[in-house]
Motif scaffolding. Structure first.
Motif, PDB file in Angstrom:
ATOM      1  N   LEU A  82       0.825  -1.205   0.000  1.00 62.52           N
ATOM      2  CA  LEU A  82       0.000   0.000   0.000  1.00 62.52           C
ATOM      3  C   LEU A  82       0.865   1.264   0.000  1.00 62.52           C
ATOM      4  CD1 LEU A  82      -2.777   1.338   0.182  1.00 62.52           C
ATOM      5  CD2 LEU A  82      -2.695   1.036   2.666  1.00 62.52           C
ATOM      6  N   GLU A  83       1.965   1.249   0.764  1.00 62.39           N
ATOM      7  CA  GLU A  83       2.822   2.428   0.857  1.00 62.39           C
ATOM      8  C   GLU A  83       3.365   2.841  -0.515  1.00 62.39           C
ATOM      9  OE1 GLU A  83       2.491   0.779   4.875  1.00 62.39           O
ATOM     10  OE2 GLU A  83       2.845  -0.074   2.885  1.00 62.39           O
ATOM     11  N   GLN A  84       3.764   1.848  -1.325  1.00 65.71           N
ATOM     12  CA  GLN A  84       4.290   2.154  -2.651  1.00 65.71           C
ATOM     13  C   GLN A  84       3.179   2.590  -3.604  1.00 65.71           C
ATOM     14  OE1 GLN A  84       5.419  -0.175  -0.739  1.00 65.71           O
ATOM     15  NE2 GLN A  84       7.652  -0.259  -0.839  1.00 65.71           N
ATOM     16  N   ALA A  85       2.017   1.951  -3.494  1.00 67.95           N
ATOM     17  CA  ALA A  85       0.908   2.280  -4.397  1.00 67.95           C
ATOM     18  C   ALA A  85       0.451   3.715  -4.212  1.00 67.95           C
ATOM     19  CB  ALA A  85      -0.258   1.317  -4.165  1.00 67.95           C
ATOM     20  N   THR A  86       0.399   4.165  -2.956  1.00 64.80           N
ATOM     21  CA  THR A  86      -0.073   5.522  -2.699  1.00 64.80           C
ATOM     22  C   THR A  86       0.919   6.579  -3.176  1.00 64.80           C
ATOM     23  OG1 THR A  86       0.774   5.286  -0.446  1.00 64.80           O
ATOM     24  CG2 THR A  86      -1.573   4.945  -0.758  1.00 64.80           C
ATOM     25  N   CYS A  87       2.170   6.218  -3.397  1.00 67.48           N
ATOM     26  CA  CYS A  87       3.130   7.176  -3.961  1.00 67.48           C
ATOM     27  C   CYS A  87       2.711   7.610  -5.367  1.00 67.48           C
ATOM     28  CB  CYS A  87       4.538   6.578  -4.018  1.00 67.48           C
ATOM     29  SG  CYS A  87       5.301   6.337  -2.403  1.00 67.48           S
ATOM     30  N   LEU A  88       1.954   6.755  -6.047  1.00 65.67           N
ATOM     31  CA  LEU A  88       1.531   7.048  -7.412  1.00 65.67           C
ATOM     32  C   LEU A  88       0.202   7.787  -7.465  1.00 65.67           C
ATOM     33  CD1 LEU A  88       2.580   3.631  -8.972  1.00 65.67           C
ATOM     34  CD2 LEU A  88       3.686   5.837  -9.330  1.00 65.67           C
ATOM     35  N   PHE A  89      -0.277   8.264  -6.322  1.00 61.63           N
ATOM     36  CA  PHE A  89      -1.499   9.072  -6.293  1.00 61.63           C
ATOM     37  C   PHE A  89      -1.183  10.507  -6.701  1.00 61.63           C
ATOM     38  CE2 PHE A  89      -4.005   6.587  -2.815  1.00 61.63           C
ATOM     39  CZ  PHE A  89      -4.023   5.478  -3.643  1.00 61.63           C
ATOM     40  N   ASN A  90      -2.078  11.115  -7.443  1.00 60.32           N
ATOM     41  CA  ASN A  90      -1.975  12.560  -7.660  1.00 60.32           C
ATOM     42  C   ASN A  90      -2.343  13.268  -6.358  1.00 60.32           C
ATOM     43  OD1 ASN A  90      -2.027  15.157  -9.233  1.00 60.32           O
ATOM     44  ND2 ASN A  90      -4.157  15.076  -8.571  1.00 60.32           N
ATOM     45  N   MET A  91      -1.466  14.107  -5.867  1.00 65.81           N
ATOM     46  CA  MET A  91      -1.629  14.699  -4.532  1.00 65.81           C
ATOM     47  C   MET A  91      -2.139  16.131  -4.553  1.00 65.81           C
ATOM     48  SD  MET A  91      -0.348  12.219  -2.566  1.00 65.81           S
ATOM     49  CE  MET A  91       0.696  12.518  -1.154  1.00 65.81           C
ATOM     50  N   GLU A  92      -2.167  16.778  -5.727  1.00 68.37           N
ATOM     51  CA  GLU A  92      -2.383  18.231  -5.758  1.00 68.37           C
ATOM     52  C   GLU A  92      -3.451  18.624  -6.759  1.00 68.37           C
ATOM     53  OE1 GLU A  92       2.354  19.130  -5.078  1.00 68.37           O
ATOM     54  OE2 GLU A  92       1.522  18.141  -6.838  1.00 68.37           O
ATOM     55  N   SER A  93      -3.931  19.852  -6.580  1.00 70.10           N
ATOM     56  CA  SER A  93      -4.964  20.388  -7.452  1.00 70.10           C
ATOM     57  C   SER A  93      -4.534  21.771  -7.948  1.00 70.10           C
ATOM     58  CB  SER A  93      -6.297  20.477  -6.696  1.00 70.10           C
ATOM     59  OG  SER A  93      -7.337  20.900  -7.544  1.00 70.10           O
ATOM     60  N   HIS A  94      -5.404  22.420  -8.693  1.00 69.32           N
ATOM     61  CA  HIS A  94      -5.113  23.763  -9.179  1.00 69.32           C
ATOM     62  C   HIS A  94      -5.295  24.797  -8.057  1.00 69.32           C
ATOM     63  CE1 HIS A  94      -9.568  23.286 -10.276  1.00 69.32           C
ATOM     64  NE2 HIS A  94      -9.528  24.084  -9.233  1.00 69.32           N
ATOM     65  N   TYR A  95      -4.922  26.037  -8.328  1.00 64.22           N
ATOM     66  CA  TYR A  95      -5.144  27.127  -7.382  1.00 64.22           C
ATOM     67  C   TYR A  95      -6.648  27.346  -7.227  1.00 64.22           C
ATOM     68  CZ  TYR A  95      -0.224  28.637  -7.697  1.00 64.22           C
ATOM     69  OH  TYR A  95       1.143  28.704  -7.638  1.00 64.22           O
ATOM     70  N   ARG A  96      -7.053  27.741  -6.023  1.00 66.63           N
ATOM     71  CA  ARG A  96      -8.469  27.987  -5.764  1.00 66.63           C
ATOM     72  C   ARG A  96      -8.698  29.441  -5.363  1.00 66.63           C
ATOM     73  NH1 ARG A  96      -8.195  22.639  -4.017  1.00 66.63           N
ATOM     74  NH2 ARG A  96      -7.312  23.243  -2.015  1.00 66.63           N
ATOM     75  N   ASP A  97      -9.870  29.950  -5.724  1.00 69.03           N
ATOM     76  CA  ASP A  97     -10.265  31.301  -5.310  1.00 69.03           C
ATOM     77  C   ASP A  97     -10.572  31.319  -3.822  1.00 69.03           C
ATOM     78  OD1 ASP A  97     -10.191  32.523  -7.880  1.00 69.03           O
ATOM     79  OD2 ASP A  97     -12.088  31.574  -8.376  1.00 69.03           O
ATOM     80  N   SER A  98     -10.249  32.434  -3.175  1.00 70.45           N
ATOM     81  CA  SER A  98     -10.649  32.623  -1.787  1.00 70.45           C
ATOM     82  C   SER A  98     -12.163  32.740  -1.707  1.00 70.45           C
ATOM     83  CB  SER A  98     -10.001  33.884  -1.214  1.00 70.45           C
ATOM     84  OG  SER A  98      -8.597  33.758  -1.175  1.00 70.45           O
ATOM     85  N   ARG A  99     -12.729  32.258  -0.626  1.00 80.50           N
ATOM     86  CA  ARG A  99     -14.175  32.349  -0.462  1.00 80.50           C
ATOM     87  C   ARG A  99     -14.610  33.757  -0.099  1.00 80.50           C
ATOM     88  NH1 ARG A  99     -15.702  26.809   2.921  1.00 80.50           N
ATOM     89  NH2 ARG A  99     -14.991  25.322   1.319  1.00 80.50           N
ATOM     90  N   SER A 100     -13.715  34.525   0.487  1.00 84.92           N
ATOM     91  CA  SER A 100     -14.016  35.895   0.886  1.00 84.92           C
ATOM     92  C   SER A 100     -14.294  36.754  -0.350  1.00 84.92           C
ATOM     93  CB  SER A 100     -12.834  36.477   1.674  1.00 84.92           C
ATOM     94  OG  SER A 100     -12.946  37.874   1.803  1.00 84.92           O
ATOM     95  N   ALA A 101     -15.203  37.704  -0.217  1.00 87.00           N
ATOM     96  CA  ALA A 101     -15.505  38.618  -1.328  1.00 87.00           C
ATOM     97  C   ALA A 101     -14.415  39.659  -1.510  1.00 87.00           C
ATOM     98  CB  ALA A 101     -16.848  39.305  -1.079  1.00 87.00           C
ATOM     99  N   PHE A 102     -13.594  39.871  -0.482  1.00 88.36           N
ATOM    100  CA  PHE A 102     -12.549  40.888  -0.535  1.00 88.36           C
ATOM    101  C   PHE A 102     -11.232  40.245  -0.960  1.00 88.36           C
ATOM    102  CE2 PHE A 102      -9.123  43.443   1.231  1.00 88.36           C
ATOM    103  CZ  PHE A 102      -9.514  44.721   0.867  1.00 88.36           C
ATOM    104  N   GLY A 103     -10.471  40.953  -1.776  1.00 90.01           N
ATOM    105  CA  GLY A 103      -9.179  40.397  -2.160  1.00 90.01           C
ATOM    106  C   GLY A 103      -8.585  41.093  -3.358  1.00 90.01           C
ATOM    107  N   VAL A 104      -7.585  40.439  -3.950  1.00 86.45           N
ATOM    108  CA  VAL A 104      -6.859  40.985  -5.094  1.00 86.45           C
ATOM    109  C   VAL A 104      -6.763  39.902  -6.159  1.00 86.45           C
ATOM    110  CG1 VAL A 104      -4.645  40.325  -4.050  1.00 86.45           C
ATOM    111  CG2 VAL A 104      -4.697  42.093  -5.817  1.00 86.45           C
ATOM    112  N   ARG A 105      -6.801  40.304  -7.419  1.00 85.75           N
ATOM    113  CA  ARG A 105      -6.716  39.352  -8.514  1.00 85.75           C
ATOM    114  C   ARG A 105      -5.248  39.094  -8.854  1.00 85.75           C
ATOM    115  NH1 ARG A 105     -10.015  39.652 -14.174  1.00 85.75           N
ATOM    116  NH2 ARG A 105     -11.475  38.440 -12.913  1.00 85.75           N
ATOM    117  N   LEU A 106      -4.843  37.834  -8.724  1.00 89.18           N
ATOM    118  CA  LEU A 106      -3.504  37.394  -9.111  1.00 89.18           C
ATOM    119  C   LEU A 106      -3.650  36.247 -10.103  1.00 89.18           C
ATOM    120  CD1 LEU A 106      -1.843  37.506  -5.575  1.00 89.18           C
ATOM    121  CD2 LEU A 106      -1.554  39.161  -7.427  1.00 89.18           C
TER     122      LEU A 106
END
Length: 823
Positions: free
Chosen positions: A383-407
């Protein structure tokens, strides 16, 4: 029609579960994974162990299926958004139709009934004419499975890396207006696509409508990476002094361009039976080892596997990895193999292109049909080796807050809404909104700061800027703010004695005036006595009473000076106040340069722009006086008084004070205490203090300022530090940066898209969350923010010709796009 219905593996969907014709029960989750490029080496290891612990709680005859969708989509601008101004609209136009990769992750847990015959390439539901369940579902079995699934979900949630949301019946089966995950998989639909039926052809490959699909598998131990782990180095962002980490399988996920689905399977059987089977295999190989060296090597490999399973308590499982990639473009279809092969090579694996067995593998990927996976396409591992082949990450996400800056997202530049003020406090990352911005000349520091300030101003913030270098002149003119700049013809002027309509003389106002005038009357390092303070304080109180009795007198330093020299001097003489306690004549002599006819008589006697409390955008340009021993301290004290007045009197309104390159001058006697007070207090009044500097030494030159600024700025923003990479350890120690943050900072601008013009920026929130973003803006925004002298003059020429900065920028941008003029 009846035969087609029988071929489909799904029997029923109810209670958020999928029941197959073979009696398998499946539940699904939508998983939220960490943003790519945001984890440290230790994070990856802890994250990996969380998957291992979660999967281990599942009972035998269970299947774990992780399905990551990566779809190329285009950014859809919102031109109907209320309150958009000139620059916001230009930003929407600039990013409209920008391609990016949209990632969605699903996790399916399947429980097979006991005694279910394993599937293979020769025995698959898709090849049967009729499917009959081998047994009905046992309620006890279902209850136990759901309990294990609940434990699985809790372990991942407690890790802090993954959050799971259970898929409902509508999420699985879809509705009339929204496709469910089963329909999406069948017809390769996007998450926001309307339901649509496409022809599926399995002859000579897999075609879904116009989309031609290729399947590449990792199903043989010979094709697997020789070494695996929770992370690998991402060379484009690494340096010889720092290694940048990504998840081990990230090259197969977020870093692989084009539409594709990454399927990761873990088949959990009876571990004791597996070990007995492998023991028998070892004995067979032992008996045949004398006939073949290959048998001898295989025997040793099986023996090592068994030793590790028993000695280290590993869980032996079967696993399978595949990539389903497709495109409607014939040219891109030819590139798919090269892309996938290159991605596999990045983890030192070899991709096998499926031909005969691809229909069975695709069919087993149906949510709910994992139990029909051909087991001859799996490999034995832990199992330890199999889980190494998992995709661990996703794209950037927007903040839930209405206030902020566009990057911008780092890989594609997709616009991301980022809150670096309010949401970090709500999440516990920070305790204040103060920011420290560090970047050498040419790193894009002023450019980013302009963008940040403009975003905050458009969302209702009162902004006060202290600048040297005219970096904010264009933005100030565009928003029609107040721009104070010193010149011989038009010197900077204030009036601290003026009270706006509805304003009152409170203790704070009196204290700020006393601090200012006492500072003007003393040399740097010279102190005043208690008696002098009391004498001056009484004079100020009597002066404002004098104004109430004589409303025809204009409040300013001139009338105050005349009051001190006249009526107040008489009061002191009547009370026989000795000169040793309060020398009024010496005081008047020292302050005479600020009185009518004196060298600085303009400074405290302003008659215009007196009500700064209600002005939302104010810039004080101090470049001409930053080294002046008298004017600079006086002006900075007045600026502080202006902001503190806003801070205390504007209830419920966001305030920001931003101070640019003038710390060596500001960090003088008396000013450091002001800064210390400001940075510690501003958070209580819905405000934030921002420092912008090129050199860390500018800050640490004053121990008080260092303590006040760095220790009270939970948000640290750094621009390109490649000039200092050989001595970055000093900066790291001063700012308290982690090793992960160091690698992120040194990775900036190392692999920028050559077709786009932008700089990257690093943002750390309390040392708990950090990320690198693009600062990419439209041409109109660039012309507003630019600090290049030639470009600023060009903008000013167009503005003068057309009567406004906005019309000038719009016209100049049009000419540049039409190539009528070159920058």
């Amino acid at each position: 029609m009846k035969e087609a219905i029988n071929i489909l593996p799904i029997y029923k969907i109810e209670h958020s579960c999928i029941l197959s014709h073979s009696g398998d029960i499946t539940i699904g989750f939508k998983a939220s994974l960490p943003e790519i490029f945001s984890l440290s080496d230790r994070d990856y290891e802890a994250y990996h162990q969380a998957w291992v612990k979660a999967i281990k709680v599942l009972s035998p005859d269970s299947i774990f299926h992780k399905q990551d969708w990566f779809l190329t989509e285009s950014f859809r601008a919102d031109f109907e958004k209320n309150g958009q101004n000139f620059l916001s609209r230009s930003s929407e136009r600039f990013f409209n139709e920008r391609p990016f990769t949209q990632h969605t992750c699903y996790v399916f847990l399947t429980k097979k009934p006991a005694g279910r015959i394993p599937s293979s390439s020769a025995l698959s539901n898709i090849l049967r004419r009729s499917i009959v369940p081998t047994q009905t579902i046992n309620p006890v079995l279902v209850a136990d499975f759901l309990d294990k699934a609940g434990q699985f979900e809790r372990i991942l949630h407690d890790s802090g890396f993954v959050s799971l949301q259970r898929l409902s019946d509508d999420d699985l089966a879809g509705t009339a207006n929204k496709a469910g995950i089963i329909e999406r998989y069948c017809f390769l639909l996007g998450e926001s696509d309307m339901p649509i039926i496409r022809d599926i052809n399995l002859q000579g490959g897999i075609s879904v409508g116009e989309k031609k699909m290729e399947i590449y598998t990792l199903a043989d131990t010979e094709d697997l990476p020789p070494f695996c782990g929770s992370r690998i180095n991402y060379e484009p962002y690494s340096t010889d002094r720092s290694k940048f980490s990504v998840g081990f399988a990230s090259p197969l996920g977020q870093l692989l361009k084009g539409n594709h689905i990454l399927n990761q399977y873990v088949f959990i059987g009876d571990s004791q039976k597996t070990i007995k089977r492998l023991e028998a295999k070892k004995l067979r190989l032992q008996s045949l080892s004398s006939y073949s060296r290959e048998n001898s090597i295989s025997r040793d490999a099986v023996n090592d596997f068994l030793n590790e399973a028993v000695a280290l308590g590993r869980l032996p499982i079967k696993s399978h990895i595949n990539i389903m990639a497709w495109s409607e473009d014939a040219m891109e279809q030819n590139e798919i193999k090269n892309r996938v092969s290159s991605a596999m090579a990045a983890i030192e694996a070899v991709a096998k292109r499926e031909t005969d067995g691809q229909a069975q593998i695709w069919f087993a990927g149906f949510p709910g049909n994992q139990g029909d996976f051909p087991m001859n396409d799996t490999f034995d591992t832990f199992l330890e080796q199999a889980t190494c082949l998992f995709n661990m990450e996703s794209h950037y996400r927007d903040s839930r807050s209405a206030f902020g800056v566009r990057l911008g997202e780092r890989l594609s530049g997709r616009p991301v809404h980022v809150d670096i003020s309010d949401e970090p406090i709500a999440k516990g990352f920070t305790t204040n909104r103060n920011k420290f911005i560090l970047g050498p000349s040419g790193s894009g520091k002023s450019f980013f700061t302009n963008h940040l300030v403009r975003s905050y101003y458009e969302q209702g913030t009162h902004v006060l800027l202290v600048d040297v270098g005219h970096s904010y002149k264009g933005l100030c003119d565009l928003v029609d703010g107040y721009y104070f700049s010193y010149s011989e013809a038009s010197p900077i002027a204030f009036n601290p004695f003026y009270l706006a309509a509805g304003d009152v003389l409170d203790t704070e106002k009196k204290e700020s005036i006393k601090t200012l005038l006492l500072a003007l009357s003393k040399k740097e390092g010279e102190t005043f006595s208690r008696s002098e303070y009391v004498g001056f304080s009484n004079g100020l109180t009597l002066y404002f009473k004098h104004l109430e009795a004589h409303p025809d007198i204009f409040p300013c330093f001139n009338s105050f000076y005349e009051f001190l020299a006249g009526e107040y001097l008489s009061v002191l003489e009547e009370n026989k106040v000795r000169e040793q306690y309060f020398d009024i004549n010496s005081f008047l002599y020292v302050l005479k340069p600020y009185y009518r006819g004196g060298e600085f008589d303009y400074l405290l006697n302003a008659t215009a722009q007196l009500d700064l409390l209600s002005e939302r955008f104010i810039v004080f340009e101090l470049d001409a006086i930053k080294d002046h021993p008298i004017l600079f301290p006086a002006v900075t004290l007045i600026i502080m008084e202006v902001f503190i007045s806003k801070m205390r009197k504007l209830k419920g309104v966001r305030k920001m004070i931003l101070i640019e390159e003038c710390w060596k001058a500001i960090a003088k006697e008396g000013m450091a205490e002001y800064i210390k007070y400001l940075f510690k207090t501003v958070r209580k009044f819905f405000g934030e203090a921002v420092v912008v500097t090129q050199e860390v030494e500018d800050i640490i030159s004053s121990p008080v300022v260092k303590q006040a600024i760095i220790n009270n700025s939970d948000c640290k923003i750094l621009l390109d530090q490649s000039k200092y990479q050989n001595k970055f350890n000093d900066i790291q120690e001063l700012l308290g940066l982690t090793e992960k943050e160091k690698s992120q900072i040194l990775s900036m601008n190392r692999n920028n898209d050559p077709t786009k013009k932008y700089k990257e920026v690093f943002i750390s929130l309390g040392g708990q969350h950090s990320q690198v973003y693009r600062t990419e803006v439209s041409l109109e925004e660039y012309l507003c923010y630019t600090t290049e002298e030639k470009e600023k003059l060009l903008v000013q020429q167009y503005a003068d010709k057309l009567g406004s900065v906005q019309k000038g920028i719009a016209s100049l941008a049009t000419d540049i796009r039409n190539k009528s003029i070159n920058l």
